[in-house]
Enzyme design. Structure first.
Site, PDB file in Angstrom:
ATOM      1  N   HIS A 116      18.338  26.816  36.731  1.00 41.26           N
ATOM      2  CA  HIS A 116      17.798  26.087  35.597  1.00 41.26           C
ATOM      3  C   HIS A 116      17.028  27.014  34.669  1.00 41.26           C
ATOM      4  O   HIS A 116      15.800  26.953  34.611  1.00 41.26           O
ATOM      5  CB  HIS A 116      16.865  24.959  36.052  1.00 41.26           C
ATOM      6  CG  HIS A 116      17.567  23.867  36.803  1.00 41.26           C
ATOM      7  ND1 HIS A 116      16.926  23.022  37.664  1.00 41.26           N
ATOM      8  CD2 HIS A 116      18.859  23.483  36.796  1.00 41.26           C
ATOM      9  CE1 HIS A 116      17.783  22.160  38.167  1.00 41.26           C
ATOM     10  NE2 HIS A 116      18.976  22.427  37.662  1.00 41.26           N
TER      11      HIS A 116
HETATM   12  C1  FAD Z   1      24.927  25.496  38.888  1.00 40.54           C
HETATM   13  C2  FAD Z   1      24.056  24.677  37.959  1.00 40.54           C
HETATM   14  C3  FAD Z   1      23.701  23.392  38.316  1.00 40.54           C
HETATM   15  C4  FAD Z   1      22.909  22.628  37.468  1.00 40.54           C
HETATM   16  N1  FAD Z   1      22.586  21.356  37.857  1.00 40.54           N
HETATM   17  C5  FAD Z   1      21.791  20.613  37.074  1.00 40.54           C
HETATM   18  C6  FAD Z   1      21.443  19.274  37.453  1.00 40.54           C
HETATM   19  O1  FAD Z   1      21.850  18.772  38.494  1.00 40.54           O
HETATM   20  N2  FAD Z   1      20.629  18.566  36.632  1.00 40.54           N
HETATM   21  C7  FAD Z   1      20.127  19.080  35.487  1.00 40.54           C
HETATM   22  O2  FAD Z   1      19.383  18.394  34.784  1.00 40.54           O
HETATM   23  N3  FAD Z   1      20.453  20.344  35.090  1.00 40.54           N
HETATM   24  C8  FAD Z   1      21.276  21.114  35.854  1.00 40.54           C
HETATM   25  N4  FAD Z   1      21.586  22.386  35.475  1.00 40.54           N
HETATM   26  C9  FAD Z   1      20.961  22.946  34.270  1.00 40.54           C
HETATM   27  C10 FAD Z   1      21.713  22.560  33.011  1.00 40.54           C
HETATM   28  O3  FAD Z   1      23.061  22.990  33.112  1.00 40.54           O
HETATM   29  C11 FAD Z   1      21.012  23.245  31.830  1.00 40.54           C
HETATM   30  O4  FAD Z   1      19.640  22.869  31.827  1.00 40.54           O
HETATM   31  C12 FAD Z   1      21.607  22.833  30.528  1.00 40.54           C
HETATM   32  O5  FAD Z   1      22.971  23.174  30.513  1.00 40.54           O
HETATM   33  C13 FAD Z   1      20.881  23.552  29.413  1.00 40.54           C
HETATM   34  O6  FAD Z   1      21.480  23.174  28.208  1.00 40.54           O
HETATM   35  P1  FAD Z   1      21.391  24.123  26.963  1.00 40.54           P
HETATM   36  O7  FAD Z   1      22.144  23.403  25.862  1.00 40.54           O
HETATM   37  O8  FAD Z   1      19.977  24.497  26.738  1.00 40.54           O
HETATM   38  O9  FAD Z   1      22.134  25.468  27.380  1.00 40.54           O
HETATM   39  P2  FAD Z   1      23.708  25.666  27.742  1.00 40.54           P
HETATM   40  O10 FAD Z   1      24.292  24.454  28.400  1.00 40.54           O
HETATM   41  O11 FAD Z   1      23.742  26.972  28.491  1.00 40.54           O
HETATM   42  O12 FAD Z   1      24.375  25.824  26.323  1.00 40.54           O
HETATM   43  C14 FAD Z   1      24.256  26.991  25.566  1.00 40.54           C
HETATM   44  C15 FAD Z   1      25.549  27.124  24.794  1.00 40.54           C
HETATM   45  O13 FAD Z   1      25.402  28.160  23.822  1.00 40.54           O
HETATM   46  C16 FAD Z   1      26.564  28.928  23.828  1.00 40.54           C
HETATM   47  N5  FAD Z   1      26.210  30.244  23.309  1.00 40.54           N
HETATM   48  C17 FAD Z   1      25.478  31.223  23.884  1.00 40.54           C
HETATM   49  N6  FAD Z   1      25.362  32.278  23.078  1.00 40.54           N
HETATM   50  C18 FAD Z   1      26.021  31.965  21.947  1.00 40.54           C
HETATM   51  C19 FAD Z   1      26.255  32.645  20.726  1.00 40.54           C
HETATM   52  N7  FAD Z   1      25.769  33.857  20.509  1.00 40.54           N
HETATM   53  N8  FAD Z   1      26.973  32.034  19.782  1.00 40.54           N
HETATM   54  C20 FAD Z   1      27.470  30.783  19.977  1.00 40.54           C
HETATM   55  N9  FAD Z   1      27.277  30.081  21.117  1.00 40.54           N
HETATM   56  C21 FAD Z   1      26.564  30.673  22.089  1.00 40.54           C
HETATM   57  C22 FAD Z   1      27.017  28.958  25.266  1.00 40.54           C
HETATM   58  O14 FAD Z   1      28.398  29.259  25.352  1.00 40.54           O
HETATM   59  C23 FAD Z   1      26.713  27.513  25.682  1.00 40.54           C
HETATM   60  O15 FAD Z   1      27.784  26.635  25.430  1.00 40.54           O
HETATM   61  C24 FAD Z   1      22.420  23.168  36.272  1.00 40.54           C
HETATM   62  C25 FAD Z   1      22.792  24.465  35.912  1.00 40.54           C
HETATM   63  C26 FAD Z   1      23.583  25.209  36.753  1.00 40.54           C
HETATM   64  C27 FAD Z   1      23.969  26.607  36.311  1.00 40.54           C
END
Ligand code: FAD
Length: 172
Positions: free
Chosen positions: A106
């Site tokens: 996370h």
């Molecule tokens: C194995 C695992 C299990 C998990 N289980 C849970 C759970 O049970 N419950 C829960 O609440 N959370 C869980 N999480 C955490 C959850 O996945 C994250 O908190 C959530 O995905 C965060 O969302 P975000 O949009 O901040 O980041 P992300 O989902 O990482 O999205 C970031 C996006 O930005 C894109 N990106 C990055 N750099 C660039 C760039 N330079 N240009 C364009 N695009 C870019 C990436 O490709 C990605 O699509 C888990 C995570 C993992 C890894």
């Protein structure tokens, strides 16, 4: 010991799996980490990806507060195992080291929310201080957090951003 290593096959393997599933208990503990300004994300001055974007550099250390919590947890686990008469005890990720921490998958923080542009990246509406037409719907805006689970809060922030953008467009 893993059943494969015991050399079990066929019916005896099936029985061992059924017995194991019915008698196994898994305990898991999440420890709080105190806010520490030294735990942070910076940009690597030397390494860049194929788009020329700097690699992230993660600075993270586990403080005594958290280690104390882990030591106390192991003591409590031992009491529980004793009371249950547990015979096979395995610690994950390191069977020989109950105080080894496992990652929580996370990642949060990195573009912190705050009122002061000198100490934060976005404001309370997830809007970038620097780029006023950029909103950050991400767990990256979290200033501090428990270990789990961030995604519902991210979804709530995204919905709030949508409301903000809609209201702004109406006013424009
Ligand atoms: C194995 C695992 C299990 C998990 N289980 C849970 C759970 O049970 N419950 C829960 O609440 N959370 C869980 N999480 C955490 C959850 O996945 C994250 O908190 C959530 O995905 C965060 O969302 P975000 O949009 O901040 O980041 P992300 O989902 O990482 O999205 C970031 C996006 O930005 C894109 N990106 C990055 N750099 C660039 C760039 N330079 N240009 C364009 N695009 C870019 C990436 O490709 C990605 O699509 C888990 C995570 C993992 C890894």
């Amino acid at each position: 010991m893993p059943l494969k290593k015991k050399g079990l096959v066929g019916k005896s393997l099936d029985q061992a799996i059924r017995h194991g599933v019915a008698h196994k208990l898994e305990l898991s503990t999440h420890h709080s980490v105190l806010p520490n300004p030294q735990n942070r994300l910076t940009l690597d001055a030397n390494k860049r990806d194929m788009l020329g974007i700097p690699y992230p550099k993660v600075w993270y250390s586990i403080d005594e507060y958290t280690r104390k919590s882990a030591r106390r947890t192991v003591e409590m686990y031992n009491d529980i195992f004793k009371a249950m008469g547990a015979t096979e005890i395995t610690y994950i990720p390191d069977a020989n080291n109950p105080l080894m921490f496992a990652a929580q998958d996370h990642p949060m923080g990195g573009v912190l929310m705050g009122d002061d542009p000198n100490t934060s990246v976005c404001d309370r509406d997830c809007r970038s201080h620097e780029q006023r037409n950029l909103y950050l719907a991400s767990s990256a805006v979290f200033v501090n957090t428990g270990t789990a689970n961030p995604t519902l809060t991210v979804a709530a922030l995204a919905l709030r951003i949508a409301d903000t953008v809609r209201d702004e467009l109406k006013r424009a």
